[in-house]
Motif scaffolding. Structure first.
Motif, mmCIF file in Angstrom:
data_model
loop_
_atom_site.group_PDB
_atom_site.id
_atom_site.type_symbol
_atom_site.label_atom_id
_atom_site.label_comp_id
_atom_site.label_asym_id
_atom_site.label_seq_id
_atom_site.Cartn_x
_atom_site.Cartn_y
_atom_site.Cartn_z
ATOM 1 N N ALA A 225 0.827 -1.205 0.000
ATOM 2 C CA ALA A 225 0.000 0.000 0.000
ATOM 3 C C ALA A 225 0.864 1.258 0.000
ATOM 4 O O ALA A 225 2.033 1.225 0.396
ATOM 5 C CB ALA A 225 -0.906 0.004 1.228
ATOM 6 N N PRO A 226 0.299 2.384 -0.429
ATOM 7 C CA PRO A 226 0.992 3.660 -0.218
ATOM 8 C C PRO A 226 1.105 3.933 1.277
ATOM 9 O O PRO A 226 0.431 3.292 2.089
ATOM 10 C CB PRO A 226 0.070 4.685 -0.897
ATOM 11 N N SER A 227 1.937 4.880 1.641
ATOM 12 C CA SER A 227 1.983 5.275 3.046
ATOM 13 C C SER A 227 0.705 6.035 3.403
ATOM 14 O O SER A 227 -0.134 6.323 2.546
ATOM 15 C CB SER A 227 3.224 6.122 3.327
ATOM 16 N N MET A 228 0.553 6.341 4.652
ATOM 17 C CA MET A 228 -0.675 6.977 5.127
ATOM 18 C C MET A 228 -0.805 8.406 4.592
ATOM 19 O O MET A 228 0.202 9.077 4.357
ATOM 20 C CB MET A 228 -0.683 6.993 6.656
ATOM 21 N N PRO A 229 -2.030 8.876 4.395
ATOM 22 C CA PRO A 229 -2.207 10.278 4.021
ATOM 23 C C PRO A 229 -1.662 11.183 5.119
ATOM 24 O O PRO A 229 -1.583 10.787 6.284
ATOM 25 C CB PRO A 229 -3.723 10.424 3.861
ATOM 26 N N THR A 230 -1.289 12.388 4.751
ATOM 27 C CA THR A 230 -0.679 13.308 5.707
ATOM 28 C C THR A 230 -1.603 14.496 5.972
ATOM 29 O O THR A 230 -2.488 14.811 5.177
ATOM 30 C CB THR A 230 0.673 13.820 5.183
ATOM 31 N N GLU A 231 -1.369 15.130 7.107
ATOM 32 C CA GLU A 231 -2.096 16.344 7.497
ATOM 33 C C GLU A 231 -3.612 16.178 7.352
ATOM 34 O O GLU A 231 -4.305 17.038 6.801
ATOM 35 C CB GLU A 231 -1.602 17.547 6.693
ATOM 36 N N VAL A 232 -4.119 15.071 7.857
ATOM 37 C CA VAL A 232 -5.556 14.792 7.793
ATOM 38 C C VAL A 232 -6.269 15.646 8.845
ATOM 39 O O VAL A 232 -5.910 15.626 10.021
ATOM 40 C CB VAL A 232 -5.831 13.296 8.043
ATOM 41 N N GLY A 253 4.614 6.123 -2.317
ATOM 42 C CA GLY A 253 3.660 5.278 -3.015
ATOM 43 C C GLY A 253 2.706 6.055 -3.903
ATOM 44 O O GLY A 253 2.548 7.269 -3.778
ATOM 45 N N THR A 254 2.073 5.319 -4.811
ATOM 46 C CA THR A 254 1.105 5.895 -5.744
ATOM 47 C C THR A 254 -0.302 5.541 -5.292
ATOM 48 O O THR A 254 -0.586 4.388 -4.965
ATOM 49 C CB THR A 254 1.338 5.350 -7.165
ATOM 50 N N THR A 255 -1.181 6.530 -5.284
ATOM 51 C CA THR A 255 -2.550 6.287 -4.845
ATOM 52 C C THR A 255 -3.518 6.327 -6.019
ATOM 53 O O THR A 255 -3.338 7.091 -6.966
ATOM 54 C CB THR A 255 -3.001 7.346 -3.820
ATOM 55 N N LYS A 256 -4.544 5.485 -5.949
ATOM 56 C CA LYS A 256 -5.663 5.587 -6.879
ATOM 57 C C LYS A 256 -6.824 6.336 -6.240
ATOM 58 O O LYS A 256 -7.799 6.671 -6.899
ATOM 59 C CB LYS A 256 -6.122 4.205 -7.329
ATOM 60 N N GLY A 257 -6.712 6.568 -4.920
ATOM 61 C CA GLY A 257 -7.757 7.274 -4.203
ATOM 62 C C GLY A 257 -7.630 7.058 -2.711
ATOM 63 O O GLY A 257 -6.584 6.630 -2.208
ATOM 64 N N TYR A 258 -8.723 7.348 -2.016
ATOM 65 C CA TYR A 258 -8.729 7.286 -0.558
ATOM 66 C C TYR A 258 -10.066 6.734 -0.078
ATOM 67 O O TYR A 258 -11.103 6.932 -0.715
ATOM 68 C CB TYR A 258 -8.515 8.681 0.048
ATOM 69 N N TYR A 259 -10.018 6.053 1.060
ATOM 70 C CA TYR A 259 -11.237 5.686 1.772
ATOM 71 C C TYR A 259 -11.400 6.616 2.962
ATOM 72 O O TYR A 259 -10.450 6.848 3.719
ATOM 73 C CB TYR A 259 -11.165 4.254 2.303
ATOM 74 N N ILE A 260 -12.603 7.148 3.111
ATOM 75 C CA ILE A 260 -12.970 7.809 4.356
ATOM 76 C C ILE A 260 -13.768 6.791 5.152
ATOM 77 O O ILE A 260 -14.788 6.268 4.681
ATOM 78 C CB ILE A 260 -13.792 9.088 4.115
ATOM 79 N N ALA A 293 -11.895 8.525 9.796
ATOM 80 C CA ALA A 293 -10.469 8.348 9.516
ATOM 81 C C ALA A 293 -10.303 8.291 8.002
ATOM 82 O O ALA A 293 -11.270 8.063 7.264
ATOM 83 C CB ALA A 293 -9.922 7.086 10.167
ATOM 84 N N VAL A 294 -9.075 8.495 7.543
ATOM 85 C CA VAL A 294 -8.776 8.472 6.109
ATOM 86 C C VAL A 294 -7.611 7.517 5.877
ATOM 87 O O VAL A 294 -6.638 7.511 6.643
ATOM 88 C CB VAL A 294 -8.411 9.879 5.588
ATOM 89 N N GLN A 295 -7.712 6.693 4.826
ATOM 90 C CA GLN A 295 -6.601 5.818 4.463
ATOM 91 C C GLN A 295 -6.341 5.898 2.967
ATOM 92 O O GLN A 295 -7.256 6.107 2.164
ATOM 93 C CB GLN A 295 -6.842 4.373 4.907
ATOM 94 N N SER A 296 -5.070 5.742 2.596
ATOM 95 C CA SER A 296 -4.662 5.761 1.193
ATOM 96 C C SER A 296 -4.946 4.409 0.554
ATOM 97 O O SER A 296 -4.827 3.365 1.205
ATOM 98 C CB SER A 296 -3.166 6.065 1.078
ATOM 99 N N ILE A 297 -5.276 4.426 -0.745
ATOM 100 C CA ILE A 297 -5.542 3.202 -1.494
ATOM 101 C C ILE A 297 -4.594 3.146 -2.684
ATOM 102 O O ILE A 297 -4.505 4.093 -3.471
ATOM 103 C CB ILE A 297 -6.998 3.155 -2.001
ATOM 104 N N GLY A 298 -3.870 2.034 -2.827
ATOM 105 C CA GLY A 298 -2.940 1.874 -3.934
ATOM 106 C C GLY A 298 -3.627 1.400 -5.201
ATOM 107 O O GLY A 298 -4.827 1.092 -5.220
#
Length: 313
Positions: A225-232, A253-260, A293-298
Motif C-alpha cells: 500500500a501507499p503510506s498513510m495520508p498526511t495532514e488529515v 507510493g502511488t494512490t488511486k484514491g482514498y477511503y474515508i 479516519a482516512v486511508q490511502s488506497i494503492g
C-alpha cells in the motif's frame, strides 16, 4: 519459554508454543514473502530475553527510536499455536486475539486534552492497527475470527510489543484465544495424571497455519500500500450537520484514491467506507455523532493504516 523458574537455564524447556509457535510463524512468513517484491521494507525478527523483562525487544525499540526508524506497524506474535484452555477445557481454533493499548503510553500527558475533548480514547495508533488486523485477517483467512481485546496485554504478563508502544511506535500483540497454563512456564512432569510442559504434542498446526496467514495478509497488504495520508484534518470552523475532511497525499507510493472510514462512537469497528480520488470530501453526517479516519488506497487496492483527523480551523 522457560520452565517454572524463568531464570533456570539448565532444565529442559521445549517452548513449543511459547514462543516456538511465534518464531515458526515469523520464519514461515519470511519464507513465503521473500518470493515477492514490496515497495516497503518488511523486517522479520526473533528477540531474546522476553522472559527476563523484555530485554531484546527493549533494546530494539530504543535503537529504533534513537535512529528514527520509520516503523508503520509492529506485530508481536507470542503463542499462536495452541487451541485449548486449562480449567475451562475450551477447545477452539477459530478465534485469534489482538491486544492493543487504548490511551497511549507515549506522551499521554501531551495528548490527553485532545483525546478527552474529542472522544478519542479508543482511537490511538495501535488500536487502529488492531482494527486493520481484524479486517484484513478475516478478509483473507477462512474460519477465523479476530477478536479485538481492549488492553495492551494480559494480566500479570508482558509482551515484546510493549517497548515499542512505550517509544511511540504502532504495535499490537497477536496471540491465541485460549491459553493453557499447564503448558506455560512449567517444569516437565506428570502430576496426578496431568502432563505439564510446553511440548509439541499440545500444538495445533492448522491453527498455527491460519494465524501465520493473518500475519502474511496484513504485512503484504501494508507493504504494497501507499503510506498513510498526511495532514488529515476535520473542519470545525463552523457549526454544521455535515463533516468536511481534507488531507494531503502520502509521502510514499502511488494512490488511486482514498477511503474515508466512518463509525458510530460506540462501535468497535469501522462501519462505512466512502471512496474518493480527491484530497477532500464532505459527508452528510455530523462530526458530533461519528468518528472518521482516512486511508490511502494503492493501484492494486491495498489500503494503508487509517489516520484519525486532527482539528482544522
Amino acid at each position: 519459554s522457560r520452565v517454572t523458574d524463568v531464570m533456570n537455564r539448565v532444565s529442559d524447556a521445549p517452548g513449543a508454543n511459547d514462543d516456538g509457535s511465534g518464531v515458526a510463524g515469523v520464519i514461515e512468513a519470511a519464507r513465503i514473502m521473500s518470493k515477492y517484491k514490496f515497495s516497503a521494507t518488511v523486517i522479520f525478527v526473533a528477540v531474546s530475553g522476553e522472559e527476563q523483562s523484555l530485554l531484546g525487544s527493549g533494546f530494539m525499540a530504543a535503537k529504533a527510536k534513537k535512529e528514527a526508524w520509520n516503523i508503520e506497524a509492529m506485530l508481536n506474535n507470542d503463542m499462536i499455536g495452541s487451541n485449548n484452555a486449562s480449567e475451562t477445557q475450551i477447545i477452539d481454533n477459530t478465534k485469534l486475539r489482538v491486544f492493543s493499548e487504548g490511551l497511549p503510553a507515549f506522551e499521554l500527558d501531551k495528548n490527553a486534552k485532545n483525546i478527552r475533548q474529542f472522544g478519542l480514547e479508543n482511537d490511538g495508533k495501535s488500536r487502529q492497527l488492531a482494527r486493520y488486523v481484524k479486517e484484513i485477517g478475516e478478509r483473507y483467512v477462512d474460519q477465523l475470527e479476530v477478536k479485538l481485546i481492549y488492553r495492551n496485554d494480559r494480566f500479570l504478563r508482558g509482551g515484546d510489543h510493549t517497548p515499542f508502544v512505550e517509544n511511540g511506535f504502532t504495535a499490537v500483540r497477536i496471540t491465541e484465544m485460549n491459553e493453557n497454563f499447564e503448558h506455560q512456564h512449567q517444569d516437565l512432569r506428570t502430576d496426578k495424571g496431568v502432563k505439564y510442559g510446553d511440548l509439541i504434542e499440545f500444538m495445533d498446526f492448522e491453527y498455527l497455519r491460519k494465524n501465520t496467514a493473518v500475519n502474511i495478509a496484513v504485512l503484504a497488504n501494508l507493504a504494497k500500500a501507499p503510506s498513510m495520508p498526511t495532514e488529515v484534518k476535520v473542519d470545525v470552523k463552523n457549526l454544521s450537520n455535515s463533516t468536511f475532511l481534507y488531507w494531503k497525499a502520502p509521502v510514499n507510493g502511488t494512490t488511486k484514491g482514498y477511503y474515508i472510514l466512518m463509525r458510530e462512537t460506540s462501535s468497535p469497528v469501522w462501519q462505512k467506507k466512502f471512496f474518493t480520488t480527491a484530497t477532500e470530501l464532505r459527508l452528510p453526517y455530523s462530526k458530533d455523532n461519528y468518528l472518521f479516519a482516512v486511508q490511502s488506497i494503492g493501484n492494486e487496492d491495498n489500503e494503508s493504516l487509517p489516520v484519525v483527523p486532527a482539528v482544522g480551523r
